[in-house]
Write a protein that holds these residues in place. Structure first.
Motif, PDB file in Angstrom:
ATOM      1  N   ALA A 156      30.280  11.508  23.962  1.00 31.27           N
ATOM      2  CA  ALA A 156      30.521  12.644  23.081  1.00 31.27           C
ATOM      3  C   ALA A 156      29.847  12.442  21.734  1.00 31.27           C
ATOM      4  O   ALA A 156      29.546  11.311  21.324  1.00 31.27           O
ATOM      5  N   GLU A 157      29.616  13.528  21.054  1.00 30.91           N
ATOM      6  CA  GLU A 157      29.066  13.473  19.704  1.00 30.91           C
ATOM      7  C   GLU A 157      30.137  12.963  18.731  1.00 30.91           C
ATOM      8  O   GLU A 157      31.332  13.049  19.014  1.00 30.91           O
ATOM      9  N   PRO A 158      29.732  12.433  17.575  1.00 26.40           N
ATOM     10  CA  PRO A 158      30.718  12.075  16.552  1.00 26.40           C
ATOM     11  C   PRO A 158      31.543  13.287  16.132  1.00 26.40           C
ATOM     12  O   PRO A 158      31.158  14.439  16.371  1.00 26.40           O
ATOM     13  N   ILE A 159      32.661  13.033  15.495  1.00 24.47           N
ATOM     14  CA  ILE A 159      33.594  14.095  15.123  1.00 24.47           C
ATOM     15  C   ILE A 159      32.940  15.126  14.207  1.00 24.47           C
ATOM     16  O   ILE A 159      33.057  16.334  14.414  1.00 24.47           O
ATOM     17  N   GLY A 160      32.247  14.666  13.172  1.00 24.00           N
ATOM     18  CA  GLY A 160      31.486  15.548  12.306  1.00 24.00           C
ATOM     19  C   GLY A 160      32.312  16.632  11.633  1.00 24.00           C
ATOM     20  O   GLY A 160      33.505  16.465  11.362  1.00 24.00           O
ATOM     21  N   ALA A 161      31.656  17.767  11.411  1.00 23.07           N
ATOM     22  CA  ALA A 161      32.295  18.886  10.713  1.00 23.07           C
ATOM     23  C   ALA A 161      32.981  19.826  11.701  1.00 23.07           C
ATOM     24  O   ALA A 161      32.853  21.056  11.596  1.00 23.07           O
ATOM     25  N   HIS A 162      33.712  19.261  12.634  1.00 22.31           N
ATOM     26  CA  HIS A 162      34.456  20.079  13.598  1.00 22.31           C
ATOM     27  C   HIS A 162      35.459  20.953  12.852  1.00 22.31           C
ATOM     28  O   HIS A 162      36.039  20.525  11.844  1.00 22.31           O
ATOM     29  N   PRO A 163      35.687  22.178  13.306  1.00 22.24           N
ATOM     30  CA  PRO A 163      36.642  23.056  12.612  1.00 22.24           C
ATOM     31  C   PRO A 163      38.016  22.427  12.406  1.00 22.24           C
ATOM     32  O   PRO A 163      38.677  22.687  11.394  1.00 22.24           O
ATOM     33  N   SER A 164      38.470  21.609  13.358  1.00 16.99           N
ATOM     34  CA  SER A 164      39.777  20.969  13.198  1.00 16.99           C
ATOM     35  C   SER A 164      39.780  19.978  12.036  1.00 16.99           C
ATOM     36  O   SER A 164      40.819  19.765  11.397  1.00 16.99           O
ATOM     37  N   VAL A 165      38.641  19.350  11.772  1.00 11.86           N
ATOM     38  CA  VAL A 165      38.542  18.444  10.620  1.00 11.86           C
ATOM     39  C   VAL A 165      38.709  19.232   9.316  1.00 11.86           C
ATOM     40  O   VAL A 165      39.385  18.787   8.391  1.00 11.86           O
ATOM     41  N   ILE A 166      38.115  20.403   9.274  1.00  7.48           N
ATOM     42  CA  ILE A 166      38.255  21.240   8.079  1.00  7.48           C
ATOM     43  C   ILE A 166      39.702  21.690   7.927  1.00  7.48           C
ATOM     44  O   ILE A 166      40.253  21.713   6.818  1.00  7.48           O
ATOM     45  N   ASP A 167      40.354  22.031   9.039  1.00  7.42           N
ATOM     46  CA  ASP A 167      41.779  22.370   8.984  1.00  7.42           C
ATOM     47  C   ASP A 167      42.589  21.219   8.388  1.00  7.42           C
ATOM     48  O   ASP A 167      43.507  21.440   7.583  1.00  7.42           O
ATOM     49  N   LEU A 168      42.262  20.002   8.791  1.00  4.29           N
ATOM     50  CA  LEU A 168      42.977  18.831   8.289  1.00  4.29           C
ATOM     51  C   LEU A 168      42.763  18.647   6.795  1.00  4.29           C
ATOM     52  O   LEU A 168      43.707  18.352   6.046  1.00  4.29           O
ATOM     53  N   ILE A 169      41.539  18.823   6.346  1.00  3.63           N
ATOM     54  CA  ILE A 169      41.250  18.686   4.917  1.00  3.63           C
ATOM     55  C   ILE A 169      42.035  19.714   4.116  1.00  3.63           C
ATOM     56  O   ILE A 169      42.598  19.404   3.054  1.00  3.63           O
ATOM     57  N   ILE A 170      42.105  20.929   4.629  1.00  4.34           N
ATOM     58  CA  ILE A 170      42.869  21.975   3.947  1.00  4.34           C
ATOM     59  C   ILE A 170      44.335  21.562   3.847  1.00  4.34           C
ATOM     60  O   ILE A 170      44.980  21.704   2.793  1.00  4.34           O
ATOM     61  N   ARG A 171      44.872  21.040   4.943  1.00  5.33           N
ATOM     62  CA  ARG A 171      46.280  20.621   4.942  1.00  5.33           C
ATOM     63  C   ARG A 171      46.511  19.477   3.965  1.00  5.33           C
ATOM     64  O   ARG A 171      47.484  19.504   3.195  1.00  5.33           O
ATOM     65  N   ARG A 172      45.648  18.470   3.980  1.00  3.69           N
ATOM     66  CA  ARG A 172      45.796  17.349   3.061  1.00  3.69           C
ATOM     67  C   ARG A 172      45.723  17.822   1.606  1.00  3.69           C
ATOM     68  O   ARG A 172      46.508  17.402   0.753  1.00  3.69           O
ATOM     69  N   TYR A 173      44.782  18.703   1.315  1.00  2.00           N
ATOM     70  CA  TYR A 173      44.609  19.195  -0.052  1.00  2.00           C
ATOM     71  C   TYR A 173      45.850  19.958  -0.517  1.00  2.00           C
ATOM     72  O   TYR A 173      46.347  19.745  -1.629  1.00  2.00           O
ATOM     73  N   ARG A 174      46.365  20.820   0.313  1.00  7.75           N
ATOM     74  CA  ARG A 174      47.520  21.631  -0.090  1.00  7.75           C
ATOM     75  C   ARG A 174      48.760  20.775  -0.297  1.00  7.75           C
ATOM     76  O   ARG A 174      49.557  21.041  -1.203  1.00  7.75           O
ATOM     77  N   LEU A 175      48.919  19.748   0.524  1.00  7.96           N
ATOM     78  CA  LEU A 175      50.029  18.803   0.296  1.00  7.96           C
ATOM     79  C   LEU A 175      49.878  18.111  -1.050  1.00  7.96           C
ATOM     80  O   LEU A 175      50.868  17.926  -1.775  1.00  7.96           O
ATOM     81  N   ALA A 176      48.656  17.736  -1.380  1.00 12.91           N
ATOM     82  CA  ALA A 176      48.424  17.056  -2.650  1.00 12.91           C
ATOM     83  C   ALA A 176      48.700  17.976  -3.832  1.00 12.91           C
ATOM     84  O   ALA A 176      49.321  17.565  -4.825  1.00 12.91           O
ATOM     85  N   VAL A 177      48.275  19.212  -3.722  1.00  9.37           N
ATOM     86  CA  VAL A 177      48.499  20.156  -4.831  1.00  9.37           C
ATOM     87  C   VAL A 177      49.982  20.434  -5.016  1.00  9.37           C
ATOM     88  O   VAL A 177      50.456  20.603  -6.144  1.00  9.37           O
ATOM     89  N   ARG A 178      50.751  20.409  -3.922  1.00 10.18           N
ATOM     90  CA  ARG A 178      52.190  20.613  -4.024  1.00 10.18           C
ATOM     91  C   ARG A 178      52.919  19.370  -4.519  1.00 10.18           C
ATOM     92  O   ARG A 178      54.136  19.405  -4.719  1.00 10.18           O
ATOM     93  N   GLY A 179      52.165  18.280  -4.657  1.00  8.32           N
ATOM     94  CA  GLY A 179      52.797  17.065  -5.165  1.00  8.32           C
ATOM     95  C   GLY A 179      53.456  16.219  -4.104  1.00  8.32           C
ATOM     96  O   GLY A 179      54.327  15.408  -4.409  1.00  8.32           O
ATOM     97  N   ASP A 180      53.034  16.388  -2.821  1.00  8.79           N
ATOM     98  CA  ASP A 180      53.659  15.648  -1.735  1.00  8.79           C
ATOM     99  C   ASP A 180      52.997  14.310  -1.474  1.00  8.79           C
ATOM    100  O   ASP A 180      53.302  13.645  -0.495  1.00  8.79           O
ATOM    101  N   VAL A 181      52.031  13.915  -2.315  1.00 15.43           N
ATOM    102  CA  VAL A 181      51.439  12.576  -2.228  1.00 15.43           C
ATOM    103  C   VAL A 181      51.466  11.953  -3.609  1.00 15.43           C
ATOM    104  O   VAL A 181      51.697  12.621  -4.605  1.00 15.43           O
ATOM    105  N   SER A 182      51.205  10.663  -3.674  1.00 17.73           N
ATOM    106  CA  SER A 182      51.293   9.945  -4.947  1.00 17.73           C
ATOM    107  C   SER A 182      49.981  10.024  -5.718  1.00 17.73           C
ATOM    108  O   SER A 182      48.904  10.046  -5.129  1.00 17.73           O
ATOM    109  N   ALA A 183      50.086  10.057  -7.019  1.00 12.95           N
ATOM    110  CA  ALA A 183      48.886   9.996  -7.857  1.00 12.95           C
ATOM    111  C   ALA A 183      48.345   8.578  -7.847  1.00 12.95           C
ATOM    112  O   ALA A 183      49.077   7.604  -7.719  1.00 12.95           O
ATOM    113  N   ALA A 184      47.043   8.469  -7.962  1.00 17.36           N
ATOM    114  CA  ALA A 184      46.403   7.143  -7.944  1.00 17.36           C
ATOM    115  C   ALA A 184      46.787   6.389  -9.196  1.00 17.36           C
ATOM    116  O   ALA A 184      46.856   6.965 -10.271  1.00 17.36           O
TER     117      ALA A 184
END
Length: 229
Positions: A201-229
């Motif tokens: 198979a090809e590498p994961i790359g810019a698969h749509p599901s990867v973009i979905d994951l980035i959106i989810r991670r970002y929104r959790l961070a903006v809501r304050g659900d992760v720790s600041a560095a």
């Protein structure tokens, strides 16, 4: 009462870095797709090999930033390099997400890449990762293999291109399909592509599901659900 505008900090994608031009192109495609979905600026930095460095990228951004490690496991670069580079930058307004993997969206991307190369449910899968000497990174890879295994109904144990055991070349057979736990093409994927198997198979790359994951991670961070560095 007038409501304040929602907080929409820019996103910083932090990848490993490679001199193979295909690697940065994949990261750029991921960044472009995420920027389109999020409607916020998405910047890129690398922890090794090439620039811009984390510090250099942060100099171009004013105000709070969400940093997302574009790694498939929480190894040395995620747990040590990135925090050290953020500390050296002197920035105290950077919120760091969890790395890309393991995650359900990555599982879906892996399955999509397998189907695209001709895999059928009756075909045996060999799960192949880059390899690491970091036990926590290897644990993440094992989790990713189990997640895909549950999705396809097979018991999958990870194999590795280098560093760790077992080696993919030692466990694959002519009828097998290899699914690379790799974000971008490069030396490791070329080694897998040379193996005598039914499909790689090809590498994961810019698969749509990867973009979905980035959106989810970002929104959790903006809501304050992760720790600041």
């Amino acid at each position: 009462m007038r409501r304040s505008a929602p907080l929409t900090p820019p996103l910083l994608l932090v990848a490993h870095g490679t001199r193979n031009p295909a690697g940065p192109r994949v990261v750029e495609r991921i960044a472009d797709a995420a920027a389109t979905r999020l409607r916020v600026p998405v910047h890129i930095a690398y922890v090794d090999v090439i620039g811009p460095t984390v510090d250099e990228a942060l100099r171009e951004v004013v105000g709070p930033v969400v940093a997302l490690p574009a790694f498939l496991a929480a190894g040395y670069h995620v747990r040590t390099d990135l925090p050290e580079q953020l500390a050296a930058s002197g920035r105290e307004d950077v919120t760091v997400c969890a790395p890309l993997g393991p995650a359900p969206e990555i599982t879906e991307a892996l399955l999509g890449r397998l189907v695209a190369v001709g895999w059928q449910p009756r075909d045996r899968i060999v799960f192949a990762a880059a390899g690491s000497s970091d036990e926590r990174a290897l644990a993440d890879v094992s989790t990713a293999a189990r997640m895909l295994g549950r999705r396809v109904g097979q018991w999958l144990q990870p194999s590795y291109v280098t560093t760790a055991a077992p080696a993919t070349a030692d466990v694959c057979g002519p009828a097998d399909f290899i699914v690379p736990y790799l974000l971008a093409p490069g030396l490791f994927h070329r080694r897998l592509a040379d193996l005598p198997v039914s499909g790689v198979a090809e590498p994961i790359g810019a698969h749509p599901s990867v973009i979905d994951l980035i959106i989810r991670r970002y929104r959790l961070a903006v809501r304050g659900d992760v720790s600041a560095a």
